[in-house]
Design an enzyme around this catalytic site. Sequence first.
Site, mmCIF file in Angstrom:
data_model
loop_
_atom_site.group_PDB
_atom_site.id
_atom_site.type_symbol
_atom_site.label_atom_id
_atom_site.label_comp_id
_atom_site.label_asym_id
_atom_site.label_seq_id
_atom_site.Cartn_x
_atom_site.Cartn_y
_atom_site.Cartn_z
ATOM 1 N N LEU A 6 23.751 16.114 9.836
ATOM 2 C CA LEU A 6 24.447 16.562 10.742
ATOM 3 C C LEU A 6 24.763 15.479 11.790
ATOM 4 O O LEU A 6 23.882 14.732 12.120
ATOM 5 C CB LEU A 6 23.725 17.872 11.391
ATOM 6 C CG LEU A 6 23.593 18.954 10.455
ATOM 7 C CD1 LEU A 6 22.938 20.090 11.307
ATOM 8 C CD2 LEU A 6 24.756 19.664 10.116
ATOM 9 N N ASP A 7 25.719 15.654 12.455
ATOM 10 C CA ASP A 7 25.872 14.466 13.683
ATOM 11 C C ASP A 7 25.016 15.083 14.599
ATOM 12 O O ASP A 7 24.310 15.975 14.768
ATOM 13 C CB ASP A 7 27.289 14.930 14.358
ATOM 14 C CG ASP A 7 28.421 14.598 13.290
ATOM 15 O OD1 ASP A 7 28.366 14.041 12.244
ATOM 16 O OD2 ASP A 7 29.381 15.396 13.561
ATOM 17 N N ALA A 8 24.649 13.586 15.468
ATOM 18 C CA ALA A 8 23.542 13.822 16.579
ATOM 19 C C ALA A 8 23.878 14.912 17.422
ATOM 20 O O ALA A 8 22.958 15.781 17.829
ATOM 21 C CB ALA A 8 23.472 12.410 17.283
ATOM 22 N N ARG B 44 34.777 18.101 12.750
ATOM 23 C CA ARG B 44 35.523 17.664 13.607
ATOM 24 C C ARG B 44 36.738 17.520 13.190
ATOM 25 O O ARG B 44 37.669 17.145 13.999
ATOM 26 C CB ARG B 44 34.649 16.569 14.356
ATOM 27 C CG ARG B 44 33.385 17.223 14.798
ATOM 28 C CD ARG B 44 32.522 16.023 15.332
ATOM 29 N NE ARG B 44 30.923 16.536 15.067
ATOM 30 C CZ ARG B 44 30.432 16.899 16.444
ATOM 31 N NH1 ARG B 44 31.413 17.176 17.585
ATOM 32 N NH2 ARG B 44 29.277 17.463 16.603
#
Length: 223
Positions: free
Chosen positions: A93-95, A180
């Site tokens: 997962l992205d930060a 995104r």
Amino acid sequence: MKEARQLAKYLAHLGYGSRKEMEAAIRRGRVTGEGDDLCFDGEPLDPPPGMVILMNKPAGFTCSRNDQGRLVYELLPPRFMLRTPPLSSVGRLDADTTGLLLFADDGKLLHRLISPKSELPKTYEATVARPLEGHEADLFASGTLMLRGEEKPLLPAQLEVTGERTARLTITEGRYHQVRRMFAAAGNHVETLHRAAFGPFTLGGLPEGEWRLLTDEEVASLA
Ligand code: URA
């Protein structure tokens, strides 16, 4: 009790310390109990290889073993980083993304869960910068949406609009920054992103920053 050298090796693989340290720990009586009920310093031993962890990832933590800043592994006991076979997050997962993140140490299981062939549904809750326009669900469901720089269109994904700027999106792939980039392709921008479900699992009230072991039955359901 297992033969001491064999037990020391097993404990070292669980990350409790080096084999030498574990031989000393056994000699000093820090390992007690029998069979499946072994304890280290009075605490039940960590699970054997094959364990799967479900975490509610907070924002600001990176899915990497060695990166700058805070890492998701810091939310687990430090010895989990020293296990053999190594524990890895199931994809990333992205930060900035919060929510459901699995960790596993079984290479075959990891491969299967990450593989696009598994087509495991993953559900995300997104807040976007601009009001949703109404065309997004059809675009995402089309099976023809092409992300910039890619050659294969995305598999159909399901969008449920839950508010003017909020939606739940279920995808079955896991391409780089996929959610995104999907909203960017629809002319919008994701402001917050939370993964609410991965395959059969949801967070079920697990607080942010906390984790739990999957039960044997839950792990078997992934087979
Ligand atoms: N898609 C994204 O863009 N980011 C994530 O963290 C997960 C899916």
